[in-house]
Design a protein around this motif. Sequence first.
Motif, PDB file in Angstrom:
ATOM      1  N   VAL A  14      54.817  66.360  45.545  1.00  0.00           N
ATOM      2  CA  VAL A  14      54.835  67.149  46.785  1.00  0.00           C
ATOM      3  C   VAL A  14      53.926  66.626  47.890  1.00  0.00           C
ATOM      4  O   VAL A  14      54.207  66.807  49.061  1.00  0.00           O
ATOM      5  N   ASN A  15      52.834  66.038  47.533  1.00  0.00           N
ATOM      6  CA  ASN A  15      51.953  65.440  48.560  1.00  0.00           C
ATOM      7  C   ASN A  15      50.938  64.491  47.912  1.00  0.00           C
ATOM      8  O   ASN A  15      50.843  64.424  46.681  1.00  0.00           O
ATOM      9  N   GLY A  16      50.214  63.797  48.759  1.00  0.00           N
ATOM     10  CA  GLY A  16      49.255  62.822  48.255  1.00  0.00           C
ATOM     11  C   GLY A  16      48.089  63.463  47.530  1.00  0.00           C
ATOM     12  O   GLY A  16      47.558  62.914  46.559  1.00  0.00           O
ATOM     13  N   THR A  17      47.679  64.645  47.996  1.00  0.00           N
ATOM     14  CA  THR A  17      46.540  65.322  47.376  1.00  0.00           C
ATOM     15  C   THR A  17      46.849  65.677  45.920  1.00  0.00           C
ATOM     16  O   THR A  17      46.028  65.431  45.029  1.00  0.00           O
ATOM     17  N   SER A  18      48.028  66.232  45.689  1.00  0.00           N
ATOM     18  CA  SER A  18      48.383  66.596  44.310  1.00  0.00           C
ATOM     19  C   SER A  18      48.557  65.334  43.460  1.00  0.00           C
ATOM     20  O   SER A  18      48.246  65.327  42.262  1.00  0.00           O
ATOM     21  N   THR A  41      35.787  59.100  54.049  1.00  0.00           N
ATOM     22  CA  THR A  41      37.192  59.270  53.675  1.00  0.00           C
ATOM     23  C   THR A  41      37.699  60.597  54.195  1.00  0.00           C
ATOM     24  O   THR A  41      36.922  61.424  54.702  1.00  0.00           O
ATOM     25  N   PHE A  42      38.997  60.800  54.056  1.00  0.00           N
ATOM     26  CA  PHE A  42      39.587  62.099  54.363  1.00  0.00           C
ATOM     27  C   PHE A  42      39.260  63.048  53.199  1.00  0.00           C
ATOM     28  O   PHE A  42      39.194  62.634  52.042  1.00  0.00           O
ATOM     29  N   ILE A  43      39.080  64.312  53.516  1.00  0.00           N
ATOM     30  CA  ILE A  43      38.578  65.289  52.551  1.00  0.00           C
ATOM     31  C   ILE A  43      39.421  65.398  51.270  1.00  0.00           C
ATOM     32  O   ILE A  43      38.903  65.739  50.203  1.00  0.00           O
ATOM     33  N   PRO A 102      38.483  54.193  44.884  1.00  0.00           N
ATOM     34  CA  PRO A 102      38.330  53.601  46.219  1.00  0.00           C
ATOM     35  C   PRO A 102      39.440  54.112  47.139  1.00  0.00           C
ATOM     36  O   PRO A 102      40.504  54.512  46.666  1.00  0.00           O
ATOM     37  N   MET A 103      39.190  54.076  48.429  1.00  0.00           N
ATOM     38  CA  MET A 103      40.216  54.462  49.410  1.00  0.00           C
ATOM     39  C   MET A 103      40.349  53.339  50.436  1.00  0.00           C
ATOM     40  O   MET A 103      39.342  52.855  50.965  1.00  0.00           O
ATOM     41  N   HIS A 104      41.598  52.933  50.695  1.00  0.00           N
ATOM     42  CA  HIS A 104      41.858  51.820  51.618  1.00  0.00           C
ATOM     43  C   HIS A 104      41.944  52.369  53.045  1.00  0.00           C
ATOM     44  O   HIS A 104      43.022  52.709  53.546  1.00  0.00           O
ATOM     45  N   GLU A 128      43.422  54.199  42.704  1.00  0.00           N
ATOM     46  CA  GLU A 128      43.369  53.804  44.116  1.00  0.00           C
ATOM     47  C   GLU A 128      43.936  54.912  44.993  1.00  0.00           C
ATOM     48  O   GLU A 128      45.102  55.299  44.820  1.00  0.00           O
ATOM     49  N   ASP A 129      43.139  55.388  45.926  1.00  0.00           N
ATOM     50  CA  ASP A 129      43.672  56.287  46.943  1.00  0.00           C
ATOM     51  C   ASP A 129      44.275  55.391  48.024  1.00  0.00           C
ATOM     52  O   ASP A 129      43.586  54.950  48.948  1.00  0.00           O
ATOM     53  N   ALA A 130      45.578  55.125  47.842  1.00  0.00           N
ATOM     54  CA  ALA A 130      46.301  54.261  48.781  1.00  0.00           C
ATOM     55  C   ALA A 130      47.140  55.105  49.738  1.00  0.00           C
ATOM     56  O   ALA A 130      48.138  54.636  50.291  1.00  0.00           O
ATOM     57  N   ALA A 131      46.688  56.353  49.946  1.00  0.00           N
ATOM     58  CA  ALA A 131      47.445  57.287  50.795  1.00  0.00           C
ATOM     59  C   ALA A 131      47.706  56.696  52.180  1.00  0.00           C
ATOM     60  O   ALA A 131      48.743  56.959  52.786  1.00  0.00           O
ATOM     61  N   GLU A 132      46.760  55.898  52.671  1.00  0.00           N
ATOM     62  CA  GLU A 132      46.879  55.374  54.038  1.00  0.00           C
ATOM     63  C   GLU A 132      47.393  53.935  54.074  1.00  0.00           C
ATOM     64  O   GLU A 132      47.537  53.363  55.143  1.00  0.00           O
ATOM     65  N   SER A 133      47.604  53.341  52.891  1.00  0.00           N
ATOM     66  CA  SER A 133      47.815  51.888  52.879  1.00  0.00           C
ATOM     67  C   SER A 133      49.175  51.487  52.320  1.00  0.00           C
ATOM     68  O   SER A 133      49.305  50.415  51.734  1.00  0.00           O
ATOM     69  N   PHE A 152      50.154  57.247  46.859  1.00  0.00           N
ATOM     70  CA  PHE A 152      50.581  57.158  48.264  1.00  0.00           C
ATOM     71  C   PHE A 152      50.813  58.553  48.830  1.00  0.00           C
ATOM     72  O   PHE A 152      51.049  59.500  48.074  1.00  0.00           O
ATOM     73  N   SER A 153      50.773  58.641  50.149  1.00  0.00           N
ATOM     74  CA  SER A 153      51.095  59.911  50.825  1.00  0.00           C
ATOM     75  C   SER A 153      52.248  59.674  51.792  1.00  0.00           C
ATOM     76  O   SER A 153      52.292  58.648  52.478  1.00  0.00           O
ATOM     77  N   PHE A 154      53.160  60.643  51.830  1.00  0.00           N
ATOM     78  CA  PHE A 154      54.247  60.618  52.828  1.00  0.00           C
ATOM     79  C   PHE A 154      54.098  61.807  53.765  1.00  0.00           C
ATOM     80  O   PHE A 154      55.074  62.430  54.175  1.00  0.00           O
ATOM     81  N   ASN A 157      51.896  62.463  59.142  1.00  0.00           N
ATOM     82  CA  ASN A 157      51.160  61.512  59.989  1.00  0.00           C
ATOM     83  C   ASN A 157      51.151  60.091  59.412  1.00  0.00           C
ATOM     84  O   ASN A 157      50.496  59.216  59.956  1.00  0.00           O
ATOM     85  N   LYS A 158      51.836  59.877  58.309  1.00  0.00           N
ATOM     86  CA  LYS A 158      51.800  58.550  57.684  1.00  0.00           C
ATOM     87  C   LYS A 158      52.912  57.643  58.232  1.00  0.00           C
ATOM     88  O   LYS A 158      53.782  58.104  58.959  1.00  0.00           O
ATOM     89  N   ILE A 159      52.899  56.350  57.819  1.00  0.00           N
ATOM     90  CA  ILE A 159      53.853  55.393  58.397  1.00  0.00           C
ATOM     91  C   ILE A 159      55.282  55.767  58.029  1.00  0.00           C
ATOM     92  O   ILE A 159      56.175  55.772  58.862  1.00  0.00           O
TER      93      ILE A 159
HETATM   94  C1  LIG Z   1      42.748  59.004  52.310  1.00  0.00           C
HETATM   95  C2  LIG Z   1      43.712  60.103  52.075  1.00  0.00           C
HETATM   96  N1  LIG Z   1      43.794  60.638  50.839  1.00  0.00           N
HETATM   97  C3  LIG Z   1      44.638  61.631  50.566  1.00  0.00           C
HETATM   98  C4  LIG Z   1      45.453  62.160  51.538  1.00  0.00           C
HETATM   99  C5  LIG Z   1      46.282  63.328  51.167  1.00  0.00           C
HETATM  100  O1  LIG Z   1      47.629  63.150  51.367  1.00  0.00           O
HETATM  101  P1  LIG Z   1      48.549  64.425  51.681  1.00  0.00           P
HETATM  102  O2  LIG Z   1      48.291  64.833  53.076  1.00  0.00           O
HETATM  103  O3  LIG Z   1      49.929  63.890  51.469  1.00  0.00           O
HETATM  104  O4  LIG Z   1      48.203  65.483  50.696  1.00  0.00           O
HETATM  105  C6  LIG Z   1      45.404  61.624  52.848  1.00  0.00           C
HETATM  106  C7  LIG Z   1      46.231  62.061  53.965  1.00  0.00           C
HETATM  107  O5  LIG Z   1      46.730  63.007  54.275  1.00  0.00           O
HETATM  108  C8  LIG Z   1      44.506  60.583  53.119  1.00  0.00           C
HETATM  109  O6  LIG Z   1      44.396  60.066  54.354  1.00  0.00           O
END
Ligand SMILES: Cc1ncc(COP(=O)(O)O)c(C=O)c1O
Length: 322
Positions: A14-18, A41-43, A102-104, A128-133, A152-154, A157-159
Motif C-alpha cells: 500500500v505504501n513505502g512506509t508499510s 531523512t523523511f520521518i 540507509p536512505m538514498h 535499503e530505504d530506496a523510497a526516493e531512489s 520503494f515508494s510510489f 510525489n515520487k517519480i
Molecule cells: C525516505 C522515505 N522513506 C519512506 C517514505 C514513505 O513512503 P510512502 O509515502 O509511500 O509511505 C518516503 C516518502 O514518502 C521517503 O521519502
Amino acid sequence: MTELSRTQKAVAVVNGTSALQVALRLVGVSNGDEVLTQALTFIATINAIIYNGAAPVFIDVDIDTMGLSPYKVERFLEQFAELRNGICFNKKTNKRIAACMPMHTFGFPVHLDELIEVCNKWNIPVVEDAAESIGSEYKGKPTGSFGNLGVFSFNGNKIVTSGGGGAIVTNDIELGIKAKHLTTTAKVPHPYEYVHDDIGYNFRMPNLNAALACAQMEQLDSFIQNKRSLALEYNTFFKTKGINFRTELPNTKANYWLMCLQLDNKKERDIFLKETNENKVMTRPIWQLIFKSPIYSGFQRDAQENAIYLEERIVNIPSSVR
Ligand SMILES: Cc1ncc(COP(=O)(O)O)c(C=O)c1O
C-alpha cells in the motif's frame, strides 16, 4: 518491477512506509531492538522502526552522498558494539542492533559497497530505504537491490506514482515469499479456507493502484531522462552563478528525484528560501533532523556534524519530470 530492481522478488504494497515496516520485521527486527539509521531523512524511515517496537540509533551522513556514512557506522560500532555469539549488541544500551537502514537521499545512492562490508563484518542485516531512489544505480546496479531487502515508494510525489503504493524487493526468494505472506494477512494459500498462521497485515496494493503503477512504470525511463536533462541544465546555469548544484558521484547514476542546491551557510539559505517563495518559485529546505523533534529526541546518536552542516545549507528546487 523485478526488472526495475533486477531482484528475484518484488512485492507490491500500500505504501513505502508499510513496506519499510514489514522489511524490518522480515530481517528480524522486533521489540527492544535497535536499528542504525540516519537522522537526515523523511520521518517515515524512523516511524517504521518504531512500529516494530525498536529504537533508532542516529548515525551521521556523508557530505558527498547526504546518506548514511559507512565510516561513521564503523566508528560507532567500534566504540559501542560487541558480538555475542555472532549477534551484534550495543554495549551502552545492552540492546541488539538488529538492522541498518540507509536512505538514498533525493535519489543519490549512499556508498553501498563500504556500508555493506561494515554491516557484514558485524552481522547486521541491511534494509535499503530506496523510497526516493527508484531507477538510481550504484556501480551499474539498481539501488534497493544491495541490502537483504529494499523498499520503494510510489507515493504521489515520487517519480512514478500509483496514487499511493510501495514495494519490497529482495534477492532472497524465501524472504520475498514471506513478504508477500505477511503483507496479505498471513493467509495460508487455500481455495476457500481461512487459515492464518501469523499476525500479518492488510498491506496488499489495491488493484486500481496497481493498474496505475504498471502504466507509470512504462514511463519510468523517460521520466528519469527528463529529470536528468533538467539536472544538466540546472548544473550549467548554477555554475555561472557560482552556486553548488548537487550532482551524482562517479560510479553512480542518480534519478534526480528532488534536485537541490547547497548554499554557503544558513543565512544564505534563509534568504534564498524567502526570496524564491515570495516570487512564487517553490523551494524547500531539507528535512529538520529527526532527533530535533521532541518525540525522537531521546535516542542515542553520534555527533552528526555532517547532518547538521547539510541541514543548514540544502534546499530543494523545482524538479518536475515535465
Ligand atoms: C525516505 C522515505 N522513506 C519512506 C517514505 C514513505 O513512503 P510512502 O509515502 O509511500 O509511505 C518516503 C516518502 O514518502 C521517503 O521519502
